[in-house]
Design a protein around this motif. Structure first.
Motif, PDB file in Angstrom:
ATOM      1  N   GLU A   1      35.473 -15.949  42.227  1.00 56.57           N
ATOM      2  CA  GLU A   1      34.482 -16.053  43.280  1.00 56.57           C
ATOM      3  C   GLU A   1      33.505 -17.220  42.684  1.00 56.57           C
ATOM      4  O   GLU A   1      33.049 -18.090  43.472  1.00 56.57           O
ATOM      5  CB  GLU A   1      33.834 -14.787  43.587  1.00 56.57           C
TER       6      GLU A   1
ATOM      7  N   HIS B   1      41.295 -20.839  48.471  1.00 60.20           N
ATOM      8  CA  HIS B   1      40.669 -19.563  48.118  1.00 60.20           C
ATOM      9  C   HIS B   1      41.117 -18.573  48.857  1.00 60.20           C
ATOM     10  O   HIS B   1      40.992 -17.477  48.707  1.00 60.20           O
ATOM     11  CB  HIS B   1      39.284 -19.737  48.318  1.00 60.20           C
TER      12      HIS B   1
ATOM     13  N   GLU C   1      29.813 -12.186  47.304  1.00 55.49           N
ATOM     14  CA  GLU C   1      30.914 -11.427  46.508  1.00 55.49           C
ATOM     15  C   GLU C   1      30.649 -11.198  45.104  1.00 55.49           C
ATOM     16  O   GLU C   1      30.985 -10.388  44.265  1.00 55.49           O
ATOM     17  CB  GLU C   1      32.180 -12.335  46.798  1.00 55.49           C
TER      18      GLU C   1
ATOM     19  N   GLU D   1      30.176 -16.258  49.213  1.00 59.81           N
ATOM     20  CA  GLU D   1      30.833 -16.077  47.689  1.00 59.81           C
ATOM     21  C   GLU D   1      29.919 -15.650  46.834  1.00 59.81           C
ATOM     22  O   GLU D   1      30.067 -14.635  45.949  1.00 59.81           O
ATOM     23  CB  GLU D   1      31.031 -17.853  47.185  1.00 59.81           C
TER      24      GLU D   1
ATOM     25  N   GLN E   1      43.248 -10.889  45.668  1.00 61.35           N
ATOM     26  CA  GLN E   1      41.982 -10.067  45.193  1.00 61.35           C
ATOM     27  C   GLN E   1      42.124  -8.830  46.100  1.00 61.35           C
ATOM     28  O   GLN E   1      41.955  -7.613  45.552  1.00 61.35           O
ATOM     29  CB  GLN E   1      40.717 -10.774  45.665  1.00 61.35           C
TER      30      GLN E   1
END
Ligand code: FE
Ligand code: ZN
Ligand code: FE
Ligand code: FE
Length: 197
Positions: free
Chosen positions: A142, A47, A112, A109, A54
């Motif tokens: 996400e 991630h 987000e 997460e 991102q």
């Protein structure tokens, strides 16, 4: 910058999440280092890679909208990261620390997911279809990251960790119940992938 229009608000929110993502570039390596479980460590590392993409995607969005890539301090992400940091200091048992990292990671997460969910909706309403498409890609990442943490919680986490308790049949039943309610609560959190799975 004064915020008068929905477009202004949209830009401020982009700058906020840009700052949030950049903070995560520093926080995720610390969380990975603290993780004992190999699958958890790998999920955090992968991630982190996605998070680099991102950040680039947001920079691409700023370019498409003819904006400078300025960020706006995201106090919410600062708070979530600070809570994770103090948890990492307090928890000594590695297996319990892993559970704490999953809890902290899922809070991050979910923040987000809320942010990108709103940004996708606003981008569409403001007629920025291409930008909405890019933000949607991040939103999916996400959601998948949240789901991955949930899967690890169900498969790899021992609820008896740190308690020193011997497992007997009664406790095993208790485990199943805890697992079921954990999975249910995550399904209601709005991840499409979790419903499909
Ligand atoms: Fe992110
Ligand atoms: Zn934020
Ligand atoms: Fe914020
Ligand atoms: Fe994320």
């Amino acid at each position: 910058m004064p915020v008068n229009t929905v477009q202004d608000l949209f830009v401020e929110e982009l700058r906020d999440i840009y700052h949030a993502e950049k903070q995560l570039l520093k926080a995720l390596p610390r969380m990975s280092k603290a993780a004992a479980n190999g699958e958890l460590k790998q999920a955090i590392d992968s991630h982190l890679e996605e998070t680099r993409g991102q950040v680039e995607r947001l920079e691409q969005v700023f370019e498409m909208l003819d904006l400078g890539k300025r960020s706006k301090r995201c106090e919410a992400m600062e708070g979530l990261i600070e809570e994770a940091r103090s948890m990492m200091e307090e928890v000594k048992a590695p297996e319990v620390l892993d559970v704490g990292l999953i809890v902290g990671g899922q809070k991050i997460e979910h923040y987000e997911i809320a942010g990108y969910g709103s940004l996708v909706a606003l981008a569409n309403q403001l007629g920025h279809a291409e930008v909405a498409g890019l933000l949607q890609e991040t939103l999916e990442e996400e959601k998948a990251a949240d789901q991955k943490l949930n899967d690890i919680a169900l498969s790899a986490v021992n609820p008896q960790a740190g308690s020193g308790a011997e497992m007997d049949e009664e406790m095993e039943e208790g485990d199943e119940e805890a697992g079921a309610s954990k999975s249910k609560s995550s399904r209601s959190s709005g991840s499409r992938r979790s419903k499909a799975a």
